[in-house]
Write a protein that holds these residues in place. Structure first.
Motif, PDB file in Angstrom:
ATOM      1  N   SER A   1      23.776  19.591 -62.272  1.00  0.00           N
ATOM      2  CA  SER A   1      22.483  18.926 -62.330  1.00  0.00           C
ATOM      3  C   SER A   1      22.725  17.468 -61.933  1.00  0.00           C
ATOM      4  N   ILE A   2      22.077  17.014 -60.898  1.00  0.00           N
ATOM      5  CA  ILE A   2      22.290  15.659 -60.385  1.00  0.00           C
ATOM      6  C   ILE A   2      21.161  14.758 -60.849  1.00  0.00           C
ATOM      7  N   GLY A   3      21.515  13.694 -61.535  1.00  0.00           N
ATOM      8  CA  GLY A   3      20.536  12.692 -61.945  1.00  0.00           C
ATOM      9  C   GLY A   3      19.396  13.233 -62.797  1.00  0.00           C
ATOM     10  N   GLY A   4      19.669  14.189 -63.656  1.00  0.00           N
ATOM     11  CA  GLY A   4      18.636  14.719 -64.540  1.00  0.00           C
ATOM     12  C   GLY A   4      17.727  15.756 -63.899  1.00  0.00           C
ATOM     13  N   ARG A   5      18.010  16.112 -62.666  1.00  0.00           N
ATOM     14  CA  ARG A   5      17.206  17.134 -61.982  1.00  0.00           C
ATOM     15  C   ARG A   5      17.597  18.527 -62.488  1.00  0.00           C
ATOM     16  N   THR A   6      16.720  19.484 -62.256  1.00  0.00           N
ATOM     17  CA  THR A   6      17.055  20.864 -62.566  1.00  0.00           C
ATOM     18  C   THR A   6      18.105  21.331 -61.560  1.00  0.00           C
ATOM     19  N   ARG A   7      18.721  22.449 -61.831  1.00  0.00           N
ATOM     20  CA  ARG A   7      19.717  22.977 -60.891  1.00  0.00           C
ATOM     21  C   ARG A   7      19.089  23.278 -59.538  1.00  0.00           C
ATOM     22  N   GLU A   8      17.889  23.831 -59.547  1.00  0.00           N
ATOM     23  CA  GLU A   8      17.220  24.141 -58.284  1.00  0.00           C
ATOM     24  C   GLU A   8      16.928  22.875 -57.487  1.00  0.00           C
ATOM     25  N   GLU A   9      16.461  21.838 -58.182  1.00  0.00           N
ATOM     26  CA  GLU A   9      16.193  20.558 -57.512  1.00  0.00           C
ATOM     27  C   GLU A   9      17.494  19.939 -57.005  1.00  0.00           C
ATOM     28  N   SER A  10      18.569  20.086 -57.763  1.00  0.00           N
ATOM     29  CA  SER A  10      19.862  19.549 -57.356  1.00  0.00           C
ATOM     30  C   SER A  10      20.385  20.257 -56.110  1.00  0.00           C
ATOM     31  N   ILE A  11      20.199  21.566 -56.054  1.00  0.00           N
ATOM     32  CA  ILE A  11      20.615  22.324 -54.869  1.00  0.00           C
ATOM     33  C   ILE A  11      19.813  21.871 -53.661  1.00  0.00           C
ATOM     34  N   THR A  12      18.513  21.732 -53.844  1.00  0.00           N
ATOM     35  CA  THR A  12      17.641  21.292 -52.755  1.00  0.00           C
ATOM     36  C   THR A  12      18.031  19.898 -52.283  1.00  0.00           C
ATOM     37  N   LEU A  13      18.300  18.983 -53.216  1.00  0.00           N
ATOM     38  CA  LEU A  13      18.718  17.625 -52.868  1.00  0.00           C
ATOM     39  C   LEU A  13      19.991  17.653 -52.041  1.00  0.00           C
ATOM     40  N   GLN A  14      20.980  18.392 -52.491  1.00  0.00           N
ATOM     41  CA  GLN A  14      22.245  18.480 -51.764  1.00  0.00           C
ATOM     42  C   GLN A  14      22.032  19.058 -50.366  1.00  0.00           C
ATOM     43  N   GLU A  15      21.298  20.165 -50.299  1.00  0.00           N
ATOM     44  CA  GLU A  15      21.096  20.838 -49.021  1.00  0.00           C
ATOM     45  C   GLU A  15      20.325  19.979 -48.027  1.00  0.00           C
ATOM     46  N   GLN A  16      19.241  19.360 -48.466  1.00  0.00           N
ATOM     47  CA  GLN A  16      18.440  18.527 -47.565  1.00  0.00           C
ATOM     48  C   GLN A  16      19.225  17.311 -47.089  1.00  0.00           C
ATOM     49  N   SER A  17      19.957  16.676 -47.995  1.00  0.00           N
ATOM     50  CA  SER A  17      20.741  15.492 -47.624  1.00  0.00           C
ATOM     51  C   SER A  17      21.838  15.836 -46.634  1.00  0.00           C
ATOM     52  N   ILE A  18      22.520  16.937 -46.881  1.00  0.00           N
ATOM     53  CA  ILE A  18      23.613  17.343 -45.994  1.00  0.00           C
ATOM     54  C   ILE A  18      23.069  17.765 -44.635  1.00  0.00           C
ATOM     55  N   LYS A  19      21.986  18.534 -44.617  1.00  0.00           N
ATOM     56  CA  LYS A  19      21.418  18.977 -43.339  1.00  0.00           C
ATOM     57  C   LYS A  19      20.908  17.801 -42.512  1.00  0.00           C
ATOM     58  N   LYS A  20      20.354  16.795 -43.180  1.00  0.00           N
ATOM     59  CA  LYS A  20      19.915  15.590 -42.473  1.00  0.00           C
ATOM     60  C   LYS A  20      21.117  14.896 -41.832  1.00  0.00           C
ATOM     61  N   TYR A  21      22.197  14.774 -42.592  1.00  0.00           N
ATOM     62  CA  TYR A  21      23.407  14.149 -42.072  1.00  0.00           C
ATOM     63  C   TYR A  21      23.973  14.951 -40.891  1.00  0.00           C
ATOM     64  N   LEU A  22      24.005  16.273 -41.034  1.00  0.00           N
ATOM     65  CA  LEU A  22      24.498  17.130 -39.957  1.00  0.00           C
ATOM     66  C   LEU A  22      23.702  16.913 -38.672  1.00  0.00           C
ATOM     67  N   ALA A  23      22.382  16.849 -38.808  1.00  0.00           N
ATOM     68  CA  ALA A  23      21.524  16.643 -37.644  1.00  0.00           C
ATOM     69  C   ALA A  23      21.746  15.258 -37.028  1.00  0.00           C
ATOM     70  N   GLU A  24      21.823  14.234 -37.867  1.00  0.00           N
ATOM     71  CA  GLU A  24      22.024  12.864 -37.374  1.00  0.00           C
ATOM     72  C   GLU A  24      23.350  12.710 -36.644  1.00  0.00           C
ATOM     73  N   GLN A  25      24.383  13.369 -37.140  1.00  0.00           N
ATOM     74  CA  GLN A  25      25.722  13.233 -36.564  1.00  0.00           C
ATOM     75  C   GLN A  25      26.037  14.310 -35.536  1.00  0.00           C
ATOM     76  N   ASN A  26      25.071  15.193 -35.277  1.00  0.00           N
ATOM     77  CA  ASN A  26      25.232  16.278 -34.309  1.00  0.00           C
ATOM     78  C   ASN A  26      26.457  17.139 -34.624  1.00  0.00           C
ATOM     79  N   ILE A  27      26.551  17.555 -35.866  1.00  0.00           N
ATOM     80  CA  ILE A  27      27.656  18.399 -36.319  1.00  0.00           C
ATOM     81  C   ILE A  27      27.187  19.848 -36.350  1.00  0.00           C
ATOM     82  N   GLN A  28      27.941  20.708 -35.702  1.00  0.00           N
ATOM     83  CA  GLN A  28      27.648  22.134 -35.675  1.00  0.00           C
ATOM     84  C   GLN A  28      28.333  22.809 -36.861  1.00  0.00           C
ATOM     85  N   VAL A  29      27.576  23.551 -37.641  1.00  0.00           N
ATOM     86  CA  VAL A  29      28.128  24.256 -38.790  1.00  0.00           C
ATOM     87  C   VAL A  29      28.770  25.554 -38.313  1.00  0.00           C
TER      88      VAL A  29
END
Length: 116
Positions: free
Chosen positions: A12-40
């Motif tokens: 749980s990140i910053g008091g968020r629920t587990r689902e919100e924490s997963i969403t936060l991690q996923e959205q942040s990482i995907k944004k970074y991947l797109a910005e840096q043009n990294i292929q998964v």
């Protein structure tokens, strides 16, 4: 560039629920991947998700592939700290398969990813 990313679905990140924490991690990482043009990359054809949720499974797949990748990305130290402190040698082995290990939650003064 090619890379893999890890999301910890048990924290749980910053008091968020587990689902919100997963969403936060996923959205942040995907944004970074797109910005840096990294292929998964998908190492395991039977993998259900695009990302890894178990460091041991990631390490197993890396050992099977036995090649070097550009980067491993994770959200924050909180996402990997349990694995690092419980299995420090395995963490070092896991990191050795990547040119960079990037934690996107913390950026330094030059707006570059902080890598450990």
């Amino acid at each position: 560039m090619n890379g893999l990313y890890f999301i910890n679905e048990r924290i749980s990140i910053g008091g968020r629920t587990r689902e919100e924490s997963i969403t936060l991690q996923e959205q942040s990482i995907k944004k970074y991947l797109a910005e840096q043009n990294i292929q998964v990359i998908t190492l395991n054809p039977y993998q259900l998700k695009e990302h890894y949720t178990v460091p041991h499974a990631l390490l197993y797949d890396l050992r099977q592939e036995n090649t070097l990748f550009d980067c491993l990305i994770y959200y924050s130290m909180q996402a990997v700290e349990d694995f690092i402190f419980t299995y420090p040698a395995k963490w070092l082995i896991l990191k050795s398969y990547f040119n960079e290990v990037i934690m996107i939650d913390q950026l330094n003064d030059w707006n570059q990813p902080y890598a450990i």
